[in-house]
Design a protein around this motif. Sequence first.
Motif, PDB file in Angstrom:
ATOM      1  N   VAL A 182      23.875  10.953   0.877  1.00  0.00           N
ATOM      2  CA  VAL A 182      22.608  10.347   1.293  1.00  0.00           C
ATOM      3  C   VAL A 182      22.117  10.990   2.599  1.00  0.00           C
ATOM      4  O   VAL A 182      21.095  10.618   3.153  1.00  0.00           O
ATOM      5  N   TYR A 193      17.925   5.343   1.877  1.00  0.00           N
ATOM      6  CA  TYR A 193      18.570   5.282   0.550  1.00  0.00           C
ATOM      7  C   TYR A 193      19.585   4.134   0.455  1.00  0.00           C
ATOM      8  O   TYR A 193      20.639   4.252  -0.144  1.00  0.00           O
ATOM      9  N   ILE A 219      14.532   5.350  -4.173  1.00  0.00           N
ATOM     10  CA  ILE A 219      15.857   5.224  -3.566  1.00  0.00           C
ATOM     11  C   ILE A 219      16.944   5.388  -4.632  1.00  0.00           C
ATOM     12  O   ILE A 219      17.942   6.083  -4.432  1.00  0.00           O
ATOM     13  N   VAL A 279      18.163   8.823  -5.793  1.00  0.00           N
ATOM     14  CA  VAL A 279      19.110   9.482  -4.878  1.00  0.00           C
ATOM     15  C   VAL A 279      20.472   8.793  -4.945  1.00  0.00           C
ATOM     16  O   VAL A 279      21.502   9.440  -5.090  1.00  0.00           O
ATOM     17  N   ALA A 280      20.474   7.460  -4.867  1.00  0.00           N
ATOM     18  CA  ALA A 280      21.731   6.712  -4.782  1.00  0.00           C
ATOM     19  C   ALA A 280      22.502   6.676  -6.104  1.00  0.00           C
ATOM     20  O   ALA A 280      23.723   6.802  -6.112  1.00  0.00           O
TER      21      ALA A 280
END
Length: 435
Positions: free
Chosen positions: A228, A378, A412, A415-416
């Motif tokens: 992240v 994130y 978010i 990405v996570a």
Amino acid sequence: MKNEGIEGTERFLSPDRGRGLRALRHFAVGELVFACPAYSYVLTVNERGAHCEHCFTRREDLFKCGKCKQAYYCNVDCQRGDWPMHKLECVAMCSYGENWCPSETVRLVARIIMKQRVTKERTPSERLLLLTEFEAHLDKMDSEKEEMNQADIAALHHFYSRHISDLPDDQALTELFAQVNCNGFTIEDEELSHLGSAVFPDVALMNHSCSPNVIVTYKGTVAEVRAVQEINPGEEIFNSYIDLLYPTEDRRERLLDSYFFLCQCTECSTKSKDKAKMEIRKLSSPPEPKEIQSMVHYAKNVIEEFRRAKHYKTPSELLEMCELSLEKMGAIFADTNVYMLHMMYQAMGVCLYMQDWDGAMSYGEKIVQPYSVHYPAYSLNVASMYLKLGRLYLGLENKSQGVKALKKALAIMEVAHGKDHHYVAEVKREIVEQK
């Protein structure tokens, strides 16, 4: 399985932290650093019938175990795959009936004991760290923790001694429970609802930071670790062990109590977010430091009291408790203060449970912006708040606000969780359906 390591990383001795994980190459934001299957895991009792006991898939057409009628599966393959672990509980549940009620930790430890008996080599979950290498910190446990440990051991004997021959002795069990309490993980869904408990040895190797450069999410019973922040070769890889909403003093207290170390990370040293997290209401005559301290003390007590009250108070009593505490704290704390946000979040949860959608939405709207400030980029807490809000808006037929919130959650989550995660696909589908 021999020790093959994890590509792009290495186990090393981290200064002042003991062993840790270090990057050997560059990892970009959103990149998968590694995935780790659970060494052992257990689905929480509350999710039975909604998730497959073996793979944790959420679906409506699950079928139940013919014997205990309590475990649910996707298909025969999942049922067979789970049988080595489920047979232990299946027999016990049948014999105890309604009196079968071991805690999740006890259930997980029972499964670890069974797995250790049949597994003599390294598993794919232990490429860098063996489960037997877990820290137990027995010397640092206070009498309350020791009592809890003894209660867990007694429960294990009570519910499983007839079904597991030759349980390890009390000393070995004391260590194993302490290891699991210190190194276990809770598996959560996209809205951060609790799905179960597990141990992921390689994930447990990572040290903590209040400004972590990776995040752990779950794909079924596999933990996925994603960057992240940009991670450069030679840098240590840090995860967060706790909820990062709270100010430095609270975080350090929690880490010391649960994990037995004093956090010295950059965030704890600089306390850069503490002022915003502890925002005081703008008043004509500012409160005295003593008054602020007294209100912090009240806030901590009410948070603890609410946690206990969840077990015996009605939803309307819990909501009243939230409202009264918010009114009292609001005399000194700004709405963006983390203690206010904590009680708003609890109130939102109660409203959702009571199906008071408007009430839940009004709390969610107050929470989401300050969350974006207080949490790192994130953050799953921010994503899940946007997700809950988006779904509430859509349920209340506010299409444009709903789509807007879902898109923020999606940015978010990509990405996570990674762009190929089924949770991401689900949110994308929800957005497309509104067009």
